[in-house]
Design a protein around this motif. Structure first.
Motif, PDB file in Angstrom:
ATOM      1  N   ALA A 586       0.809  -1.217   0.000  1.00  0.00           N
ATOM      2  CA  ALA A 586       0.000   0.000   0.000  1.00  0.00           C
ATOM      3  C   ALA A 586       0.845   1.270   0.000  1.00  0.00           C
ATOM      4  N   PRO A 587       1.934   1.361   0.768  1.00  0.00           N
ATOM      5  CA  PRO A 587       2.714   2.604   0.749  1.00  0.00           C
ATOM      6  C   PRO A 587       3.252   2.941  -0.633  1.00  0.00           C
ATOM      7  N   SER A 588       3.712   1.926  -1.377  1.00  0.00           N
ATOM      8  CA  SER A 588       4.286   2.169  -2.702  1.00  0.00           C
ATOM      9  C   SER A 588       3.223   2.686  -3.671  1.00  0.00           C
ATOM     10  N   ARG A 589       2.075   2.014  -3.693  1.00  0.00           N
ATOM     11  CA  ARG A 589       1.016   2.430  -4.625  1.00  0.00           C
ATOM     12  C   ARG A 589       0.497   3.827  -4.265  1.00  0.00           C
ATOM     13  N   VAL A 625       8.437   1.190  -4.708  1.00  0.00           N
ATOM     14  CA  VAL A 625       9.289   0.028  -4.975  1.00  0.00           C
ATOM     15  C   VAL A 625       8.797  -0.671  -6.236  1.00  0.00           C
ATOM     16  N   GLN A 626       9.650  -1.503  -6.816  1.00  0.00           N
ATOM     17  CA  GLN A 626       9.321  -2.376  -7.938  1.00  0.00           C
ATOM     18  C   GLN A 626       8.671  -1.605  -9.095  1.00  0.00           C
ATOM     19  N   ALA A 627       7.522  -2.085  -9.536  1.00  0.00           N
ATOM     20  CA  ALA A 627       6.891  -1.498 -10.725  1.00  0.00           C
ATOM     21  C   ALA A 627       6.573  -0.031 -10.528  1.00  0.00           C
ATOM     22  N   GLU A 628       6.136   0.357  -9.331  1.00  0.00           N
ATOM     23  CA  GLU A 628       5.807   1.753  -9.062  1.00  0.00           C
ATOM     24  C   GLU A 628       7.044   2.643  -9.172  1.00  0.00           C
ATOM     25  N   LYS A 629       8.210   2.066  -8.905  1.00  0.00           N
ATOM     26  CA  LYS A 629       9.434   2.862  -8.953  1.00  0.00           C
ATOM     27  C   LYS A 629       9.735   3.316 -10.376  1.00  0.00           C
TER      28      LYS A 629
END
Length: 724
Positions: A586-589, A625-629
């Motif tokens: 949730a924090p990343s999105r 992180v990951q895709a959101e990055k």
């Protein structure tokens, strides 16, 4: 008048034989006998003339009859026994005449007891019937035996006339209806037992009101009628009749005017019972009527309120209506006394005066009124407190209308409302809270528009010290009031609610408050959204409630675009707290979505909003992180030039936040040179670095820099020119 034409020397002498023979007088008739004879002839001629007037009116006979009766009725209330007797006698003759005059017929509506409006011409309506029956019934108790006899005879004639009309209209009659009043002609003692039948069975609602008003008026100590009969009439009519709002207002007004002139215990008890019965049947109409009669709640009105609150069931309904009136200060109305704003103020005054009387005379467990006040105390307390806020908005015209009744005991409406709130708290044993609020200046603060909300906060904080059950109930009702938007009081209620959020034992009720916050975040009321956001911020700072606020996150994000800079700044603080509470992915999105919403705020007119938005943007870069990055990189690239320009912001805190964000952006993009230049604040070299790294973005940079040419800050305009 004929007797006065006789020579004065005849005053003690006999009438001459010739004169006696002309007038068919008995022998040895003196002057007094002649006067009596001529007087009886005059009255007989008058009766004949009145009957002729009715006959000559043709189809308008009923209208002419009523004109005559309306002229005679005031004389039946005369203090002069002779005048009263003659007026009643004329009515008796007229009523006897109409029993034999077949052309006189009433409209069909007369037979329909459940119908309140006529559909017939006015000429066929017997509108004076109610007043007529009322006057005659009371005249039956006259000390003058002849007046009493004539009144009973007139009632009997009316009874016969009514039965004739019902027969003509083909209305079924009860077996004994024809003889019901005939028995009273020889002995008036059955009269009291017949009144219920006469008044309820035959009279229309409007007629009953007329009789009721007449009976109330006759309860005064100087009345020429029997107070006992009048009191009985009042009780019978109240018990058997169903009055409408306008009729109840007339009854209450008549009672209010009459009570000060009543000395008889029987009369007082009768009116008190009547008020109690009517309050049980029509609480809303009775409360509104009494409020209109006495806006400032005089001592007469207080006695009437006490009667209406003297039994538990009535007390519950009457206080419920007073509470409803308090909570309904609707917008302006064209009519003065039934203006809901004025009635709301009058209700607060009435409650204050009632409590003053009840607390001094009874204990809570002995008074139905105080018991009901205790049962609805949370709602009543909030209503009285909100009334203080509403009172501050009254116009001068409304204030003058309110105080027109009582010019000697003027008290500013807002002070009156505060006084009522204090009395309510004291009546329920909250003297310590009243004293504490006084010591903190809360009551005084409520009196000023500038400090009013501060006063509300003081009151709320002190009410948090009441027993758990009470403050929980108050909190629940505050939330309940806020479920329906009301611009007249929503700010005050919300201020009270936000203060109560600090109660740690209200966590079970918290979800109810959170459910209404989205509605008020969208409110157009100035300052409302920032107030709600401050409440949410308080909850995010408490470990036991912080995570429960996450359901509001999307609504808080929308407040970033608020025109209210205070709301936008508070929303940024709330979101920073919420980001720390998120778990898993949730924090990343959320950070990715939030980063795009933050960029427009870099150029906000508020220094605080610019600083907080840049700081929060920096935080989002560390959460993806990951895709959101990968998606976040484009957002960061778009933020580089605005951050560069704000290195020259006139506000040092904003400039520092921009420097730190640029440094973080360099690290995020793995652009070591940018990170180093930002860390050492080499502004001009940063510009060159941006252009050297990606010349394909030159057009994007040009488009981004153009709005800064119109910036209110000179330093930003100059930097935009240099960059271009």
């Amino acid at each position: 008048s004929r007797a006065r034409l006789l020579p004065q020397e005849m005053s003690n002498s006999l009438v001459c034989p010739c004169f006696s023979s002309v007038f068919h007088l008995p022998p040895q008739t003196g002057r007094r006998g002649l006067e009596a004879f001529l007087y009886s002839k005059t009255l007989a001629a008058m009766d004949s003339m009145l009957q002729t007037l009715v006959r000559s009116a043709g189809t308008l006979g009923l209208l002419e009859l009523q004109n005559i009766l309306q002229f005679l009725l005031p004389f039946t209330d005369s203090q002069l026994a002779g005048v009263q007797e003659r007026a009643v006698a004329r009515i008796a003759e007229l009523t006897n005449f109409i029993t034999t005059y077949t052309l006189l017929q009433l409209c069909p509506c007369f037979a329909q007891a459940t119908r309140f409006t006529h559909q017939c011409p006015e000429a066929h309506r017997f509108l004076v019937l109610g007043r007529l029956v009322g006057h005659l019934t009371l005249c039956c108790t006259s000390k003058n035996s002849r007046t009493c006899e004539k009144a009973v005879r007139a009632l009997y004639n009316l009874h016969v006339f009514i039965l004739q009309q019902k027969t003509w209209l083909r209305v079924p009659l009860s077996p004994h209806s024809r003889d019901a009043l005939g028995d009273t002609l020889g002995d008036k003692s059955p009269l009291l037992s017949f009144i219920p039948q006469m008044l309820v069975q035959y009279l229309r609602p409007s007629d009953r009101v007329d009789v009721m008003l007449m009976a109330i008026k006759s309860l005064r100590s100087e009345s020429t009628y029997s107070i006992k009969v009048a009191a009985h009439m009042v009780e019978v009519l109240v018990k058997e009749s169903d009055f409408r709002q306008a009729q109840l207002l007339k009854i209450v007004e008549a009672t209010y005017r009459t009570l000060p002139s009543i000395l008889s215990v029987v009369a007082c008890n009768s009116l008190h019972r009547a008020l109690l019965v009517l309050s049980g049947k029509h609480p809303r109409e009775m409360v509104a009527s009494l409020l209109q009669c006495s806006l400032t709640c005089t001592c007469v009105a207080v006695n009437m309120w006490k009667a209406m609150l003297s039994e538990p069931h009535a007390a519950q309904r009457v206080l419920g209506e007073l509470l409803r009136t308090l909570m309904n200060p609707s917008p302006y109305n064209t009519s003065p006394k039934d203006n809901p704003r004025i009635l709301s103020l009058a209700a607060a005054r009435a409650i204050s005066e009632i409590l003053l009387q009840e607390v001094g005379a009874n204990k809570v467990d002995e008074s139905p009124c105080l018991q009901e006040v205790e049962a609805v105390f949370p709602q009543l307390f909030l209503a009285m407190l909100f009334q203080v806020s509403f009172t501050a908005e009254l116009t001068l015209q409304e204030v003058s209308i309110f105080w027109k009744e009582d010019q000697e005991n003027l008290l500013a409406p807002i002070r009156s409302a505060v006084q009522g709130t204090k009395r309510l708290l004291c009546s329920m044993g909250c003297e310590s809270q009243v004293a504490a609020i006084e010591a903190l200046g809360g009551w005084e603060a409520l009196l000023s528009a500038q400090s009013h909300l501060t006063g509300v906060r003081v009151v709320a904080r002190e009410m948090m010290k009441t027993p758990t059950d009470l403050r929980t109930s108050i909190f629940r009702h505050v939330v309940q009031f806020l479920r329906v938007e009301d611009p007249t009081r929503e700010m005050v209620i919300m201020v009270f609610l936000i203060e109560m959020l600090d109660c740690t034992d209200l966590s079970r009720e918290l979800d109810r408050a959170l459910a209404i916050f989205p509605m008020y975040l969208q409110s157009q009321c100035l300052g409302m959204s920032s107030l709600v956001l401050r409440g949410i911020l308080r909850l995010t700072e408490r470990p036991d409630t912080a995570r429960r606020t996450l359901v509001l996150m999307q609504h808080v994000v929308k407040q970033l675009q608020s025109a209210d800079s205070d709301a936008a700044a508070t929303a940024l603080l709330v979101l920073r707290k919420m980001l720390q509470l998120l778990e898993g992915n949730a924090p990343s999105r959320t950070a990715l979505v939030l980063a795009s919403e933050l960029q427009p705020l870099f150029d906000h007119e508020s220094d605080t909003v610019r600083e907080l938005s840049i700081q929060l943007f920096q935080s989002t870069m560390g959460l993806v992180v990951q895709a959101e990055k990968r998606k976040m990189k484009q957002v960061v690239w778009d933020s580089l030039l605005p951050l560069l320009f704000h290195l020259h912001d006139e506000n040092k805190n904003v400039a520092k936040a921009s420097q730190e964000a640029l440094h973080c952006a360099g690290l995020f993009l793995k652009w070591r040179q940018l990170a180093q230049l930002a860390e050492t604040a080499q502004v001009w070299r940063i510009s060159e670095c941006l252009l050297a790294r990606k010349r394909s973005r030159a057009e994007v940079y040009l488009r981004q820099s153009q709005p800064y040419l119109q910036s209110p800050q000179e330093t930003l305009r100059q930097e935009a020119v240099r960059f271009i």
